[in-house]
Each structure stands twice: as C-alpha cells, then as structure tokens.
Design a protein around this motif. Structure first.
Motif, PDB file in Angstrom:
ATOM      1  N   VAL A  44       0.839  -1.206   0.000  1.00  0.00           N
ATOM      2  CA  VAL A  44       0.000   0.000   0.000  1.00  0.00           C
ATOM      3  C   VAL A  44       0.872   1.254   0.000  1.00  0.00           C
ATOM      4  O   VAL A  44       0.588   2.219  -0.723  1.00  0.00           O
ATOM      5  N   THR A  45       1.935   1.249   0.768  1.00  0.00           N
ATOM      6  CA  THR A  45       2.836   2.410   0.800  1.00  0.00           C
ATOM      7  C   THR A  45       3.505   2.603  -0.555  1.00  0.00           C
ATOM      8  O   THR A  45       3.635   3.739  -1.025  1.00  0.00           O
ATOM      9  N   CYS A  46       3.895   1.524  -1.206  1.00  0.00           N
ATOM     10  CA  CYS A  46       4.463   1.629  -2.563  1.00  0.00           C
ATOM     11  C   CYS A  46       3.441   2.208  -3.536  1.00  0.00           C
ATOM     12  O   CYS A  46       3.796   3.007  -4.409  1.00  0.00           O
ATOM     13  N   LEU A  47       2.179   1.803  -3.385  1.00  0.00           N
ATOM     14  CA  LEU A  47       1.130   2.364  -4.243  1.00  0.00           C
ATOM     15  C   LEU A  47       0.987   3.861  -4.014  1.00  0.00           C
ATOM     16  O   LEU A  47       0.831   4.631  -4.970  1.00  0.00           O
ATOM     17  N   HIS A  48       1.047   4.282  -2.757  1.00  0.00           N
ATOM     18  CA  HIS A  48       0.990   5.713  -2.453  1.00  0.00           C
ATOM     19  C   HIS A  48       2.190   6.448  -3.069  1.00  0.00           C
ATOM     20  O   HIS A  48       2.029   7.549  -3.614  1.00  0.00           O
ATOM     21  N   LYS A  49       3.365   5.845  -2.982  1.00  0.00           N
ATOM     22  CA  LYS A  49       4.551   6.456  -3.604  1.00  0.00           C
ATOM     23  C   LYS A  49       4.344   6.590  -5.109  1.00  0.00           C
ATOM     24  O   LYS A  49       4.667   7.621  -5.698  1.00  0.00           O
ATOM     25  N   ALA A  50       3.801   5.542  -5.723  1.00  0.00           N
ATOM     26  CA  ALA A  50       3.604   5.542  -7.175  1.00  0.00           C
ATOM     27  C   ALA A  50       2.614   6.624  -7.607  1.00  0.00           C
ATOM     28  O   ALA A  50       2.840   7.308  -8.611  1.00  0.00           O
ATOM     29  N   ILE A  51       1.549   6.805  -6.864  1.00  0.00           N
ATOM     30  CA  ILE A  51       0.577   7.828  -7.271  1.00  0.00           C
ATOM     31  C   ILE A  51       1.111   9.229  -6.999  1.00  0.00           C
ATOM     32  O   ILE A  51       0.897  10.151  -7.786  1.00  0.00           O
ATOM     33  N   ARG A  52       1.851   9.405  -5.902  1.00  0.00           N
ATOM     34  CA  ARG A  52       2.436  10.719  -5.610  1.00  0.00           C
ATOM     35  C   ARG A  52       3.460  11.124  -6.663  1.00  0.00           C
ATOM     36  O   ARG A  52       3.623  12.311  -6.946  1.00  0.00           O
ATOM     37  N   ARG A  53       4.130  10.125  -7.228  1.00  0.00           N
ATOM     38  CA  ARG A  53       5.130  10.403  -8.265  1.00  0.00           C
ATOM     39  C   ARG A  53       4.500  10.407  -9.661  1.00  0.00           C
ATOM     40  O   ARG A  53       5.202  10.484 -10.656  1.00  0.00           O
ATOM     41  N   LYS A  54       3.186  10.283  -9.673  1.00  0.00           N
ATOM     42  CA  LYS A  54       2.402  10.330 -10.919  1.00  0.00           C
ATOM     43  C   LYS A  54       2.752   9.191 -11.895  1.00  0.00           C
ATOM     44  O   LYS A  54       2.734   9.351 -13.102  1.00  0.00           O
ATOM     45  N   TYR A  55       3.046   8.019 -11.330  1.00  0.00           N
ATOM     46  CA  TYR A  55       3.309   6.824 -12.133  1.00  0.00           C
ATOM     47  C   TYR A  55       2.048   5.988 -12.309  1.00  0.00           C
ATOM     48  O   TYR A  55       2.045   5.027 -13.075  1.00  0.00           O
ATOM     49  N   LEU A  56       0.997   6.346 -11.593  1.00  0.00           N
ATOM     50  CA  LEU A  56      -0.193   5.531 -11.512  1.00  0.00           C
ATOM     51  C   LEU A  56      -1.423   6.428 -11.590  1.00  0.00           C
ATOM     52  O   LEU A  56      -1.444   7.498 -10.984  1.00  0.00           O
ATOM     53  N   SER A  57      -2.426   5.975 -12.327  1.00  0.00           N
ATOM     54  CA  SER A  57      -3.668   6.753 -12.400  1.00  0.00           C
ATOM     55  C   SER A  57      -4.465   6.572 -11.105  1.00  0.00           C
ATOM     56  O   SER A  57      -4.280   5.594 -10.371  1.00  0.00           O
ATOM     57  N   GLN A  58      -5.368   7.488 -10.846  1.00  0.00           N
ATOM     58  CA  GLN A  58      -6.221   7.403  -9.659  1.00  0.00           C
ATOM     59  C   GLN A  58      -7.061   6.132  -9.695  1.00  0.00           C
ATOM     60  O   GLN A  58      -7.224   5.455  -8.673  1.00  0.00           O
ATOM     61  N   ASN A  59      -7.599   5.797 -10.867  1.00  0.00           N
ATOM     62  CA  ASN A  59      -8.428   4.588 -10.987  1.00  0.00           C
ATOM     63  C   ASN A  59      -7.632   3.324 -10.676  1.00  0.00           C
ATOM     64  O   ASN A  59      -8.113   2.432  -9.973  1.00  0.00           O
TER      65      ASN A  59
END
Length: 118
Positions: free
Chosen positions: A78-93
C-alpha cells in the motif's frame, strides 16, 4: 494432490496480487528499477510466500506470526502504491483498484489469523 495452503483464498488472492504488482512495476520508469519497482515486487511476493511458509508449521503461534508478516508486507505494498501515485506513475483509478484489493486481502488475512487459536 495439493498443499493445504493452495486451497486458502488468501493465498490465491495474494498470488494474484504478486502478479498484478509485477505487471505494475514493469510500467514504472527505469530510474525506479532498483528502488520502487524492486520493492513492490519483493513485498507483494512475500505476502503469498509467508502464508505458505507459515502453513507448514506445527505451532499455531508460529503460523500466526507468519500471517502477521504477510499483513505487514501488504502494508508495504500500500505504501508503494501511495509512492507511485504521488510520483504520478499511476492513475487514480488504478490506485483505487489496487488499494481496494490490498484492503480486502488485509482484512481477510487478519480475520483468518484471528480464527487461529493462540
């Protein structure tokens, strides 16, 4: 013929999670290969690995400990997912889909661990 852990829904879902996170990690930028990508693959795989390893132990206390390791690994995912979205590597969906999968699996694993006698 199968090992008893293979019949566990939490193991099956954790195997799926590992594959999903492996695919996700391949889409991360090259500069993340030794950082976020690697960590995401390792911690997501460790969820299933700890469930299976703990299932062969004779002691319920030891099994509960390994399920705890799986739960902590899920928190790292979950923390890695948060890192990925904060770095804009992952869409919100995509974030929400993976987050929900982790949330559901964590609750299932906690419930399963709580059913095992101390």
């Amino acid at each position: 013929m199968s090992f008893k852990f293979e019949n566990l829904l939490i193991w099956q879902k954790s195997m799926d999670l590992g594959e999903q996170m492996n695919i996700l990690s391949k889409g991360l930028p090259k500069e993340e290969i030794y950082n976020l990508s690697s960590q995401l693959r390792r911690v997501s795989d460790s969820v299933a690995l700890n469930i299976s390893e703990g299932s062969i132990l004779q002691s319920n206390a030891e099994y509960r400990k390994f399920l705890g390791y799986s739960i902590r690994s899920l928190a790292e995912v979950v923390t890695c997912l948060h890192k990925a979205i904060r770095r804009k590597y992952l869409s919100q969906n995509d974030f929400e889909m993976h987050y929900k999968n982790c949330f559901d699996l964590m609750n299932m694993t906690i419930a399963y661990r709580n059913k095992i006698k101390k």
